[in-house]
Write a protein that holds these residues in place. Structure first.
Motif, PDB file in Angstrom:
ATOM      1  N   ARG A 162       0.831  -1.212   0.000  1.00 40.33           N
ATOM      2  CA  ARG A 162       0.000   0.000   0.000  1.00 40.33           C
ATOM      3  C   ARG A 162       0.866   1.264   0.000  1.00 40.33           C
ATOM      4  N   GLU A 163       1.932   1.262   0.793  1.00 40.67           N
ATOM      5  CA  GLU A 163       2.848   2.398   0.849  1.00 40.67           C
ATOM      6  C   GLU A 163       4.234   1.961   0.376  1.00 40.67           C
ATOM      7  N   LEU A 164       4.644   2.495  -0.748  1.00 38.73           N
ATOM      8  CA  LEU A 164       5.953   2.170  -1.309  1.00 38.73           C
ATOM      9  C   LEU A 164       6.924   3.284  -0.915  1.00 38.73           C
ATOM     10  N   ASP A 165       7.440   3.185   0.318  1.00 40.00           N
ATOM     11  CA  ASP A 165       8.388   4.153   0.845  1.00 40.00           C
ATOM     12  C   ASP A 165       9.778   3.513   0.917  1.00 40.00           C
ATOM     13  N   HIS A 166      10.721   4.193   1.540  1.00 38.06           N
ATOM     14  CA  HIS A 166      12.099   3.712   1.568  1.00 38.06           C
ATOM     15  C   HIS A 166      12.252   2.315   2.192  1.00 38.06           C
ATOM     16  N   PRO A 167      11.686   2.039   3.379  1.00 34.06           N
ATOM     17  CA  PRO A 167      11.842   0.692   3.946  1.00 34.06           C
ATOM     18  C   PRO A 167      11.233  -0.404   3.061  1.00 34.06           C
ATOM     19  N   ALA A 168      10.064  -0.124   2.487  1.00 29.89           N
ATOM     20  CA  ALA A 168       9.422  -1.116   1.617  1.00 29.89           C
ATOM     21  C   ALA A 168      10.243  -1.334   0.350  1.00 29.89           C
ATOM     22  N   ALA A 169      10.743  -0.251  -0.245  1.00 33.30           N
ATOM     23  CA  ALA A 169      11.545  -0.370  -1.462  1.00 33.30           C
ATOM     24  C   ALA A 169      12.820  -1.162  -1.198  1.00 33.30           C
ATOM     25  N   SER A 226      11.767   6.811  -3.539  1.00 28.97           N
ATOM     26  CA  SER A 226      12.436   5.515  -3.411  1.00 28.97           C
ATOM     27  C   SER A 226      11.749   4.451  -4.273  1.00 28.97           C
ATOM     28  N   GLY A 227      10.457   4.623  -4.553  1.00 25.02           N
ATOM     29  CA  GLY A 227       9.757   3.722  -5.472  1.00 25.02           C
ATOM     30  C   GLY A 227      10.280   3.862  -6.894  1.00 25.02           C
ATOM     31  N   ILE A 228      10.533   5.105  -7.303  1.00 21.05           N
ATOM     32  CA  ILE A 228      11.126   5.345  -8.627  1.00 21.05           C
ATOM     33  C   ILE A 228      12.530   4.738  -8.668  1.00 21.05           C
ATOM     34  N   GLY A 229      13.270   4.905  -7.591  1.00 21.11           N
ATOM     35  CA  GLY A 229      14.613   4.324  -7.512  1.00 21.11           C
ATOM     36  C   GLY A 229      14.592   2.811  -7.586  1.00 21.11           C
ATOM     37  N   LEU A 230      13.602   2.204  -6.930  1.00 24.73           N
ATOM     38  CA  LEU A 230      13.438   0.748  -6.986  1.00 24.73           C
ATOM     39  C   LEU A 230      13.228   0.294  -8.426  1.00 24.73           C
ATOM     40  N   ILE A 231      12.338   0.965  -9.130  1.00 22.92           N
ATOM     41  CA  ILE A 231      12.037   0.600 -10.513  1.00 22.92           C
ATOM     42  C   ILE A 231      13.283   0.750 -11.388  1.00 22.92           C
ATOM     43  N   MET A 232      13.997   1.861 -11.233  1.00 24.92           N
ATOM     44  CA  MET A 232      15.203   2.078 -12.033  1.00 24.92           C
ATOM     45  C   MET A 232      16.279   1.034 -11.719  1.00 24.92           C
ATOM     46  N   GLY A 233      16.395   0.659 -10.453  1.00 28.19           N
ATOM     47  CA  GLY A 233      17.365  -0.374 -10.071  1.00 28.19           C
ATOM     48  C   GLY A 233      17.036  -1.721 -10.676  1.00 28.19           C
ATOM     49  N   ARG A 234      15.751  -2.071 -10.721  1.00 29.95           N
ATOM     50  CA  ARG A 234      15.346  -3.346 -11.329  1.00 29.95           C
ATOM     51  C   ARG A 234      15.586  -3.287 -12.840  1.00 29.95           C
ATOM     52  N   ARG A 255      -3.249   8.476  -9.825  1.00 30.51           N
ATOM     53  CA  ARG A 255      -2.225   9.104  -8.982  1.00 30.51           C
ATOM     54  C   ARG A 255      -0.856   8.459  -9.216  1.00 30.51           C
ATOM     55  N   MET A 256      -0.822   7.125  -9.231  1.00 32.84           N
ATOM     56  CA  MET A 256       0.451   6.435  -9.456  1.00 32.84           C
ATOM     57  C   MET A 256       0.951   6.678 -10.873  1.00 32.84           C
ATOM     58  N   GLU A 257       0.051   6.746 -11.839  1.00 29.83           N
ATOM     59  CA  GLU A 257       0.452   7.006 -13.225  1.00 29.83           C
ATOM     60  C   GLU A 257       1.098   8.380 -13.322  1.00 29.83           C
ATOM     61  N   ARG A 258       0.541   9.341 -12.637  1.00 34.01           N
ATOM     62  CA  ARG A 258       1.095  10.694 -12.650  1.00 34.01           C
ATOM     63  C   ARG A 258       2.517  10.687 -12.074  1.00 34.01           C
ATOM     64  N   LEU A 259       2.714  10.001 -10.949  1.00 32.34           N
ATOM     65  CA  LEU A 259       4.046   9.923 -10.338  1.00 32.34           C
ATOM     66  C   LEU A 259       5.036   9.212 -11.261  1.00 32.34           C
ATOM     67  N   LEU A 260       4.598   8.127 -11.883  1.00 31.00           N
ATOM     68  CA  LEU A 260       5.471   7.401 -12.806  1.00 31.00           C
ATOM     69  C   LEU A 260       5.828   8.259 -14.017  1.00 31.00           C
ATOM     70  N   ARG A 261       4.841   8.992 -14.514  1.00 27.94           N
ATOM     71  CA  ARG A 261       5.080   9.863 -15.676  1.00 27.94           C
ATOM     72  C   ARG A 261       6.036  10.992 -15.308  1.00 27.94           C
ATOM     73  N   LEU A 262       5.812  11.642 -14.161  1.00 32.29           N
ATOM     74  CA  LEU A 262       6.698  12.724 -13.728  1.00 32.29           C
ATOM     75  C   LEU A 262       8.112  12.221 -13.436  1.00 32.29           C
ATOM     76  N   GLY A 263       8.223  10.974 -13.006  1.00 39.86           N
ATOM     77  CA  GLY A 263       9.530  10.367 -12.759  1.00 39.86           C
ATOM     78  C   GLY A 263      10.216   9.876 -14.019  1.00 39.86           C
ATOM     79  N   GLY A 264       9.561  10.019 -15.171  1.00 37.92           N
ATOM     80  CA  GLY A 264      10.159   9.623 -16.446  1.00 37.92           C
ATOM     81  C   GLY A 264      10.103   8.129 -16.720  1.00 37.92           C
ATOM     82  N   MET A 265       9.232   7.412 -16.037  1.00 35.34           N
ATOM     83  CA  MET A 265       9.198   5.949 -16.165  1.00 35.34           C
ATOM     84  C   MET A 265       8.574   5.456 -17.469  1.00 35.34           C
TER      85      MET A 265
END
Length: 115
Positions: free
Chosen positions: A18-25, A57-65, A84-94
């Motif tokens: 539910r929450e993709l923060d630093h510890p979860a990532a 950190s979620g964007i970082g997780l995706i880039m690392g994978r 909401r998640m699509e907007r974050l992914l788009r703004l992060g350049g994913m």
């Protein structure tokens, strides 16, 4: 929710919490590294169906994978992505690195849509 990992052939499906923060990532990164070390994985699918919050950190997780898979086109996708998640992914350049789908059957999210 604890992240859940499914292996289907050479595809690793990660059900994100539910929450993709630093510890979860960090936890997801460690577990996916173990799985990728034991199995031949060519593709990762991130399932956002339960995710309501994601920070950088979620964007970082995706880039690392993406790097771990050898930075190949078409090696990653995000499914069940809400606006909401699509907007974050788009703004992060994913969008440059992965396909982003609104649901399981491959329907994409329309450009220019708002929440």
């Amino acid at each position: 929710m604890i992240p859940d990992f499914e292996i289907q052939g050479t595809t690793l499906r990660i059900h994100l919490p539910r929450e993709l923060d630093h510890p979860a990532a960090d936890s997801i990164r460690k577990e996916s590294d173990k799985i990728m070390g034991r199995n031949y994985i060519r593709r990762i699918v991130f399932d956002f169906s339960d995710t309501a919050f994601m920070d950088s950190s979620g964007i970082g997780l995706i880039m690392g994978r993406y790097r771990a898979l050898g930075m190949r086109a078409g090696c990653m996708s995000a499914v069940c992505v809400n606006r909401r998640m699509e907007r974050l992914l788009r703004l992060g350049g994913m969008r440059r690195y992965m396909s982003i789908q609104e649901n399981e059957n491959g329907t994409g999210i329309q450009e220019g849509s708002t929440e």
